[in-house]
Design an enzyme around this catalytic site. Sequence first.
Site, mmCIF file in Angstrom:
data_model
loop_
_atom_site.group_PDB
_atom_site.id
_atom_site.type_symbol
_atom_site.label_atom_id
_atom_site.label_comp_id
_atom_site.label_asym_id
_atom_site.label_seq_id
_atom_site.Cartn_x
_atom_site.Cartn_y
_atom_site.Cartn_z
ATOM 1 N N HIS A 161 -15.529 -37.282 -70.324
ATOM 2 C CA HIS A 161 -16.209 -36.509 -69.288
ATOM 3 C C HIS A 161 -15.424 -36.628 -67.982
ATOM 4 O O HIS A 161 -15.511 -37.652 -67.305
ATOM 5 C CB HIS A 161 -17.633 -37.033 -69.086
ATOM 6 N N GLU A 191 -16.040 -35.285 -65.188
ATOM 7 C CA GLU A 191 -16.970 -35.379 -64.054
ATOM 8 C C GLU A 191 -17.520 -36.788 -63.868
ATOM 9 O O GLU A 191 -18.082 -37.104 -62.814
ATOM 10 C CB GLU A 191 -18.111 -34.378 -64.224
ATOM 11 N N CYS A 249 -16.123 -32.713 -73.941
ATOM 12 C CA CYS A 249 -16.873 -33.464 -74.942
ATOM 13 C C CYS A 249 -17.075 -32.599 -76.193
ATOM 14 O O CYS A 249 -16.114 -32.185 -76.806
ATOM 15 C CB CYS A 249 -18.181 -34.001 -74.362
#
Length: 212
Positions: free
Chosen positions: A192, A194, A87
């Site tokens: 992202h 994750e 990011c």
Amino acid sequence: MLTALIDYESGNLHSAEKAFQRMAREVDGGDVVVTGDAEVVARADRIVLPGDGAFPACMRALKGHSGLYDAMVEAVEVKGRPFMGICVGMQLMASWGREYADTPGLDWVGGEVVRIAPTEASLKVPHMGWNDLVIDTPHPVLDGIETGQHAYFVHSYHVRVSDPAHRIAHVDYGGDVTAVIGRGTMVGTQFHPEKSQGNGLRMIGNFLRWRP
């Protein structure tokens, strides 16, 4: 093998920590720690720089933690440690950020961070939610990821690279929006990983096994 997720108080790192620890177990990728300790970063085998918020604030915060910025730069530039920016962590890799004020970046990938400007009035900024990746350049961290597979984004700015070879993937959001950049031992994702379910976890696992 030690992977350091740099904590410079720029966002909640809990989900990133859990995702990297999970994939480290699955690919025998060693230990993963969240740290703001410059000495830990200096001896880490891999560096991950997350980030949420505005480019200038993130750069100030990173430089404001004693020794942390210098330790990261030496690990990546001098020691050649594999690096992943996530990011705003990816945006900081660029030469310049144009958010609020012109702010120098790390200049690891030539280019500038500019506001997304969709050509379609129905597309809002920030660009938020799932979008399909378009792979521009093969890369080991994208092994097993194909054009059309999706990732999760939350951002209003993106990197406009100087050299097209450094744009690894993009998405269409009323025009091309950079999704992944890379050069040498460094890679960055605007989305992202994750939070991107199976595709993101695969990328994390690939990074932990990457031997640039």
